[in-house]
Design a protein around this motif. Structure first.
Motif, PDB file in Angstrom:
ATOM      1  N   ILE A   1       0.738  -1.162   0.048  1.00  0.00           N
ATOM      2  CA  ILE A   1       0.166   0.077  -0.023  1.00  0.00           C
ATOM      3  C   ILE A   1       0.783   1.228  -0.070  1.00  0.00           C
ATOM      4  N   LYS A   2       0.519   2.161  -0.850  1.00  0.00           N
ATOM      5  CA  LYS A   2       0.883   3.595  -0.707  1.00  0.00           C
ATOM      6  C   LYS A   2       0.204   4.735  -0.521  1.00  0.00           C
TER       7      LYS A   2
ATOM      8  N   ASP B   1       0.215   8.749  -0.633  1.00  0.00           N
ATOM      9  CA  ASP B   1       1.105   9.849  -1.149  1.00  0.00           C
ATOM     10  C   ASP B   1       0.875  11.154   0.080  1.00  0.00           C
TER      11      ASP B   1
ATOM     12  N   GLN C   1      -3.575  10.368  -0.475  1.00  0.00           N
ATOM     13  CA  GLN C   1      -4.288   9.477  -1.818  1.00  0.00           C
ATOM     14  C   GLN C   1      -3.679   7.934  -1.487  1.00  0.00           C
TER      15      GLN C   1
ATOM     16  N   THR D   1      -3.379   4.171  -2.655  1.00  0.00           N
ATOM     17  CA  THR D   1      -3.263   3.176  -3.708  1.00  0.00           C
ATOM     18  C   THR D   1      -2.773   1.665  -3.403  1.00  0.00           C
TER      19      THR D   1
ATOM     20  N   GLU E   1      -0.212  -0.816  -4.659  1.00  0.00           N
ATOM     21  CA  GLU E   1       0.744  -0.875  -5.452  1.00  0.00           C
ATOM     22  C   GLU E   1       0.818  -2.293  -6.023  1.00  0.00           C
TER      23      GLU E   1
ATOM     24  N   THR F   1      -9.077  -4.587  -4.372  1.00  0.00           N
ATOM     25  CA  THR F   1      -9.005  -3.149  -4.849  1.00  0.00           C
ATOM     26  C   THR F   1     -10.308  -2.532  -4.595  1.00  0.00           C
TER      27      THR F   1
ATOM     28  N   ASP G   1     -12.567   1.374  -2.092  1.00  0.00           N
ATOM     29  CA  ASP G   1     -12.832   2.474  -2.826  1.00  0.00           C
ATOM     30  C   ASP G   1     -13.617   3.468  -1.929  1.00  0.00           C
TER      31      ASP G   1
ATOM     32  N   GLN H   1       4.982   3.945   2.056  1.00  0.00           N
ATOM     33  CA  GLN H   1       4.686   2.747   1.451  1.00  0.00           C
ATOM     34  C   GLN H   1       4.782   1.771   2.475  1.00  0.00           C
TER      35      GLN H   1
END
Length: 158
Positions: free
Chosen positions: A95-96, A98, A102, A104, A106, A126, A130, A148
């Motif tokens: 997992i990242k 930022d 945000q 995401t 990976e 995924t 959401d 991360q």
């Protein structure tokens, strides 16, 4: 008296180097700071608003990971997953988050057997994230930074 004056003059001439100020360039200061920096650790982990009342760095990290797991479990429990064999596996989510918060995924690592039994596992994982609440990014030296990490998820279907 002559000897004393001579010693004083020699001392004065030799000691001039001690009064010079040595200038250190900003590049040298930056290099020293970068060497003392621990790039693998943050001052504060990413967090949700619900974890703000938690005190302590380790407790906030634990609260964040627990909240992620609870959201994942809640969303996965809505799906009826049918398998032909029992599945017991640990799936690793890379997992990242930022510097703007945000989220995401990976990478998703799971065994071949799990992928064979649950081919839609990646999309289920995924889409489970959401509807995450607002994430506050990690902080390092009073700056918001990208982090991360790996989140292990146990998949057990009988």
């Amino acid at each position: 008296m002559k000897h004393l004056f001579f010693i004083f003059c020699v001392f004065t001439l030799v000691s001039c180097d001690y009064f010079d100020k040595q200038k250190i360039s900003t590049e040298e200061i930056l290099q020293e700071e970068l060497q003392t920096f621990n790039w693998n650790d943050v001052d504060e982990y990413p967090t949700f608003a619900s974890c703000d009342t938690t005190s302590g760095k380790a407790n906030k990290k634990n609260c964040f990971e627990t909240t992620l797991r609870n959201i994942l479990n809640e969303n996965l429990s809505k799906h009826n997953i049918v398998v032909s064999e029992d599945v017991n596996d640990t799936v690793i989510l890379k997992i990242k988050i930022d510097s703007k918060g945000q989220f995401t995924i990976e990478d998703i690592k799971s065994s071949d057997v799990t992928r064979q039994q649950i081919p839609e596992l990646d999309s289920l994982l995924t889409h489970s994230f959401d509807s995450l609440p607002k994430i506050y990014p990690a902080i390092k030296r009073s700056q918001q930074v990208t982090t991360q990490f790996n989140l292990p998820v146990i998949v057990s279907i009988n």
